[in-house]
Design a protein around this motif. Structure first.
Motif, mmCIF file in Angstrom:
data_model
loop_
_atom_site.group_PDB
_atom_site.id
_atom_site.type_symbol
_atom_site.label_atom_id
_atom_site.label_comp_id
_atom_site.label_asym_id
_atom_site.label_seq_id
_atom_site.Cartn_x
_atom_site.Cartn_y
_atom_site.Cartn_z
ATOM 1 N N UNK A 1 0.836 -1.196 0.000
ATOM 2 C CA UNK A 1 0.000 0.000 0.000
ATOM 3 C C UNK A 1 0.875 1.251 0.000
ATOM 4 N N UNK A 2 1.962 1.204 0.792
ATOM 5 C CA UNK A 2 2.890 2.344 0.816
ATOM 6 C C UNK A 2 3.452 2.624 -0.566
ATOM 7 N N UNK A 3 3.618 1.566 -1.355
ATOM 8 C CA UNK A 3 4.158 1.734 -2.700
ATOM 9 C C UNK A 3 3.067 1.873 -3.755
ATOM 10 N N UNK A 4 1.818 2.052 -3.333
ATOM 11 C CA UNK A 4 0.722 2.243 -4.281
ATOM 12 C C UNK A 4 0.267 0.964 -4.965
ATOM 13 N N UNK A 5 0.496 -0.193 -4.328
ATOM 14 C CA UNK A 5 0.132 -1.472 -4.930
ATOM 15 C C UNK A 5 -0.957 -2.111 -4.059
ATOM 16 N N UNK A 6 -1.876 -2.818 -4.690
ATOM 17 C CA UNK A 6 -2.983 -3.443 -3.964
ATOM 18 C C UNK A 6 -2.753 -4.951 -3.854
ATOM 19 N N UNK A 7 -2.971 -5.496 -2.648
ATOM 20 C CA UNK A 7 -2.833 -6.940 -2.430
ATOM 21 C C UNK A 7 -4.208 -7.600 -2.460
ATOM 22 N N UNK A 8 -4.313 -8.729 -3.172
ATOM 23 C CA UNK A 8 -5.539 -9.522 -3.198
ATOM 24 C C UNK A 8 -5.205 -10.965 -2.816
ATOM 25 N N UNK A 9 -6.221 -11.685 -2.377
ATOM 26 C CA UNK A 9 -6.080 -13.129 -2.183
ATOM 27 C C UNK A 9 -7.105 -13.818 -3.082
ATOM 28 N N UNK A 10 -6.791 -15.083 -3.462
ATOM 29 C CA UNK A 10 -7.805 -15.840 -4.193
ATOM 30 C C UNK A 10 -7.809 -17.281 -3.724
ATOM 31 N N UNK A 11 -8.977 -17.937 -3.865
ATOM 32 C CA UNK A 11 -9.139 -19.368 -3.574
ATOM 33 C C UNK A 11 -8.721 -19.732 -2.153
ATOM 34 N N UNK A 12 -9.098 -18.867 -1.201
ATOM 35 C CA UNK A 12 -8.810 -19.149 0.209
ATOM 36 C C UNK A 12 -9.788 -20.219 0.684
ATOM 37 N N UNK A 13 -9.278 -21.260 1.356
ATOM 38 C CA UNK A 13 -10.142 -22.355 1.815
ATOM 39 C C UNK A 13 -11.049 -21.935 2.962
ATOM 40 N N UNK A 14 -12.142 -22.650 3.113
ATOM 41 C CA UNK A 14 -13.111 -22.354 4.170
ATOM 42 C C UNK A 14 -12.516 -22.194 5.558
ATOM 43 N N UNK A 15 -11.800 -23.219 6.066
ATOM 44 C CA UNK A 15 -11.283 -23.112 7.438
ATOM 45 C C UNK A 15 -10.284 -21.955 7.591
ATOM 46 N N UNK A 16 -9.490 -21.688 6.534
ATOM 47 C CA UNK A 16 -8.525 -20.587 6.602
ATOM 48 C C UNK A 16 -9.272 -19.259 6.630
ATOM 49 N N UNK A 17 -10.315 -19.176 5.813
ATOM 50 C CA UNK A 17 -11.124 -17.955 5.764
ATOM 51 C C UNK A 17 -11.779 -17.702 7.119
ATOM 52 N N UNK A 18 -12.303 -18.782 7.742
ATOM 53 C CA UNK A 18 -12.922 -18.647 9.062
ATOM 54 C C UNK A 18 -11.937 -18.010 10.033
#
Lengths: 602, 602
Positions: free
Chosen positions: B528-545
């Motif tokens: 974010x400090x460098x003007x870049x956005x981080x995303x996640x994809x395909x996070x598993x259910x238990x990890x998301x919880x």
């Protein structure tokens, strides 16, 4: 210019990167930052030397050569190296091989710095920086909180004119409590006033200065040099009111002059004795330093080379050792100030060293009347800012195993000292991780009707076939959980006599080690004995490459299918054939599967 | 009947399951099996007692009560419990707290059995059977190979009439080599003949019997009782030719009669001293036993309860202790024979105990002239069958880290003894696993044109966007690899100034611990400090919880996308918008992605 220098030399001597392009503008920025950091560093270096149990000037000695060496070898442009609280406490603990105050005690501190320096350089040369990763965040955070509380408690004696000594919080409290009756009221007044002022300065000084029209950055920086103000004010007070006569402990004569540079004496038996403490000191120091360095580098999109940082910190420790100092590291507070005040290159650190050298040459006589209680106040306020109760709370909310490792670290540190705390913390986090992976999440999966997707039968409305058992294991298969898989499959098959095919879905399996391979072979063999066929699906490329180097794929009763859907789709016709031969009541659920769409290119 | 018994009692006393339904037919099967196992067990029990360094009758004592107790508590219907080679060797190593041959030495063996029994029962009650899983297959296999070679070397002295003693192969060879000049030729002749016959019996006796018209199963079983033939033949030879006069060492008087049953003396300091060896003995014994039990149970689709097995083996060890014996376990060879000979229930073990008791009461006087060299021959041939060179070769082919753990175990066992070998083996396999996961496979992924699938850019022809960095980490994110991720992302972003979005694909991430969470937060913050956005994809259910229980998702610059395709598809329009404002040359590769099909329900 830089093209002419071989690559390796440039990596090992980052000064060759920035040195030739060093501009007047960068020098101006570095000089301002260095002046401010010097004013912060002088009281801190005196205080941390007392914390170790050494004469105050040793703190100054540890604040010159290390900074210059880091400027040559370091890759961070803002890291301010020198004495830090946690490494000082760990040095005090390791120094117990000799009596505090004796020349052997100073010798032990120098030897510790020597061994730590050598270890860091070796780790850097062998690219072993990843070893620091085994100190997990909860362990480091718990350790620093525990050490900070312990350091603060250890300073209460000096703050109040009582006594508090010991290697663990338990021992410190044991010595402190009986001495509370002998508090020196004048000392206590100085100490408590110092703590009060410093705590207020953190939140209150900046708004006050802003209200007085001081600029934002200037106000920010002035509030950071509050410790220097405490030093000046309390020294003047002791001198002006002759508080020495009221039994206020003062710093006394601090010998001026630069440290003698000498190779540390070679003492293999002492070095061997200090090997483990040195490893802990240097790893903790490294973890602290690299975290700060990476954070500051990211703000300007600069690079930090973690392996070169090991070498630079090792050189700094060796520099401290040859000038008669103790282990150093990158300091959180000073690095942030250095960065904010406009440091452009590691030359800011070298300039700080010059500042400290000037003070050591000309200003030590002014420190005669500095009350030790003021230094205690500075240490207490500095380290209490490291106590992170929020981290404990967040860890509890997020993960019970991480929380257990954290609390274990804190409790053992308090009961048995810093080294035991760290060792137990690392051991606990490894064991708890292994425990967690030894009981992986395993789901029986079924097909979501009308799709090629298979999901947990307990979470989704899915279609299953009584003759096919589809299992998904959400963990790499390796020795801690290998036999569990055998038991799971054994039990599932024993409980469901209808099962004729077992399919293991392997999309979450990142590795299969020899133990798991043998378990898979045993499962395949046992299932075959019971007339059941084992299949695998969605095996990853690298895992498949490895399996091909074993005999498992030849022995496997079934096949390895690209997708789970493919697996079920290719088993169905077989089942149907044998079902016609000996009809069974599976048509209903089988229909659901067969209506699924054809396999996608996945 | 079984309905009336509470569930827990039935689980703890499996005899209640099969006992009430015990039929005459099952009894017949058990009796035949017991008779054959008894004939195998008697020479083995004498030999293993000598291997431990105890009087031969102690081996018989360890072959009665443990078998009866296992019959009551055990869940395997074929496991033959009693003295085994590896546990005997480990007992000999642990017994070094006292002088061999002294009453204290027997006391140590009994105490070891007591502590091992208690530990097993506690582990069973607390369901800690998974602890055994930390002995990985390569470590167990390497350890057993190393121990087997060491046991065989240790028996060479008795086999040849020379001397060989010691806790490690190194020590054994050190004592054996100088004594080779003093070989007793008659003893050596008996010993070598015995080894020769037993080796031949393994491969050659069965075909010979088959050729003589003996049935297949009978031939198989007769070839398994070859050791008993060696005993009878060599005893007759020593007696007939008066070889005692030629200095052949004989067993001497073996006192008959059943063992006295007595509680082992309570000696807390001895028990404490033996705690670690006892833990190793009982875990190794358990691993051996449960492997055999599971394999045999699977052949008849029977169940084995691993936690109840801990209790049953613990009871067996306690039974051995109260009758003056040493630690026992389930024996590989005898269990297989027991199974093949038709054992139906654990009652076969109890019948074996009766057989041994009869022998102990009436037949010990016949053992007077039994040459020790014959027993040495039996041990050597038995343990050499445990040497598994193929496993070493297969492990080398399959995995270098597993191979390193295996070889480490073997080398340390030979140089420093069985306990050090096991401890180093377990430590090595844990550290090597952590090392492996600390450097996970990370791939930059791109879209396979015309699909929703993203694959490694280095392995596939894929389409990428210079402003989007897609990273797939093939490992759970936890402390050993958390900081590596920070460095990877830092470096990648520093090297590609065009990057404006980073997407981490998490389908292989089974857990994110606090360290990794902090690294993700640091990455998000720095990007974010460098003007870049981080995303996640395909996070598993238990990890998301779990992530939902932290503040990470609120702080995350981008979003968590269901699929990687969704992530790229939702970022594209944003990029296009800002690209129109400040045009950049990304159209070519973007087109490839946009031609992809819409996201599938995944």
């Amino acid at each position: 210019m830089t093209r002419l220098v071989p690559e390796l030399l440039r990596r090992r001597l980052p000064i060759l990167d920035w040195g030739p392009e060093y501009s007047r503008q960068a020098f101006a920025g570095d000089l301002v930052a260095a002046a401010i950091v010097t004013i912060m560093l002088i009281p801190q270096s005196l205080a941390y030397a007392l914390l170790v149990g050494l004469h105050p000037q040793v703190g100054l000695y540890a604040s010159m050569a290390p900074l210059v060496l880091y400027a040559i070898f370091g890759t961070s442009r803002a890291l301010a190296v020198g004495p830090v609280a946690v490494a000082s406490l760990m040095t005090a603990a390791a120094g117990q091989v000799a009596a505090q105050g004796s020349p052997e005690y100073l010798g032990a501190a120098i030897a510790l710095s020597t061994v730590a320096g050598v270890l860091l350089i070796v780790m850097g040369a062998l690219r072993l920086g990843f070893l620091a990763n085994f100190l997990s965040h909860p362990v480091v955070s718990g350790f620093i909180t525990a050490a900070a509380v312990q350091i603060a408690a250890g300073q209460l004696g000096a703050l109040l004119g009582a006594s508090s000594k010991g290697e663990s919080l338990l021992e410190i409290l044991h010595s402190l409590v009986p001495s509370l009756g002998k508090i020196n009221p004048v000392t206590a007044a100085i100490g408590i006033a110092g703590v009060g002022f410093l705590l207020w300065a953190r939140g209150g000084l900046k708004p006050l200065l802003l209200g007085m029209g001081v600029g934002d950055r200037a106000a920010d920086i002035v509030s950071k040099v509050a410790p220097a103000m405490v030093i000046v004010a309390t020294t003047l007070a002791v001198w002006g009111f002759d508080l020495k006569a009221r039994s206020v402990a003062i710093l006394g004569t601090v010998p001026g002059g630069l440290p003698a540079i000498a190779l540390p004496p070679i003492d293999v038996s002492l070095w061997t004795k200090l090997a483990v403490p040195a490893l802990l000191v240097c790893i903790v120091g490294y973890v602290e330093s690299i975290s700060v360095a990476l954070t500051l580098a990211a703000k300007r999109r600069q690079r930090v080379d973690p392996d070169q940082e090991l070498i630079a910190l090792g050189a700094a420790d060796l520099g401290s050792a040859v000038s008669g100092g103790f282990p150093v590291a990158g300091a959180l507070s000073r690095s942030v100030v250095n960065f904010d005040a406009g440091a452009q290159t590691p030359a800011a650190g070298a300039s700080t060293a010059v500042g400290v050298a000037i003070a050591t040459l000309f200003l030590t006589s002014l420190l005669l009347y500095l009350p030790k209680a003021a230094l205690a106040a500075i240490i207490i306020v500095a380290v209490l800012s490291l106590v992170d109760i929020g981290a404990i709370r967040r860890t509890w909310a997020y993960s019970r195993t991480d929380f257990a490792a954290m609390i274990g670290t804190i409790v053992v540190t308090w009961l048995d000292g810093v080294e035991a705390g760290l060792v137990v913390g690392v051991g606990l986090s490894i064991l708890l991780h292994l425990y967690k992976t030894s009981r992986p999440h395993v789901a029986v999966v079924g097909q979501i009707p009308g799709t090629t997707t298979f999901r947990n039968v307990e979470r989704h409305a899915v279609v299953t076939d009584p003759e096919i058992l589809s299992l998904r294991v959400d963990e790499s298969l390796y020795f801690p959980n290998a036999r569990l898989l055998e038991e799971l499959v054994n039990d599932a098959v024993a409980a469901n006599p209808a099962i004729r095919h077992v399919i293991l879905e392997c999309r979450a399996v990142n590795t299969i080690d020899v133990s798991a391979l043998e378990s898979l072979e045993a499962i395949n063999h046992r299932l075959a004995d019971g007339g059941i066929t084992l299949h695998l699906s969605e095996v990853k490329g690298p895992v498949m490459d490895q399996l091909k180097r074993s005999h498992f794929l030849q022995a496997l009763g079934g096949k390895v299918h690209l997708s789970h859907y493919d697996a079920v789709a290719s088993i169905k016709p077989e089942l149907a054939k044998s079902t016609r031969a000996a009809p069974r009541a599976v048509a209903g659920s089988a229909a659901g599967v067969e209506s699924g769409r054809p396999s996608q290119p996945e």
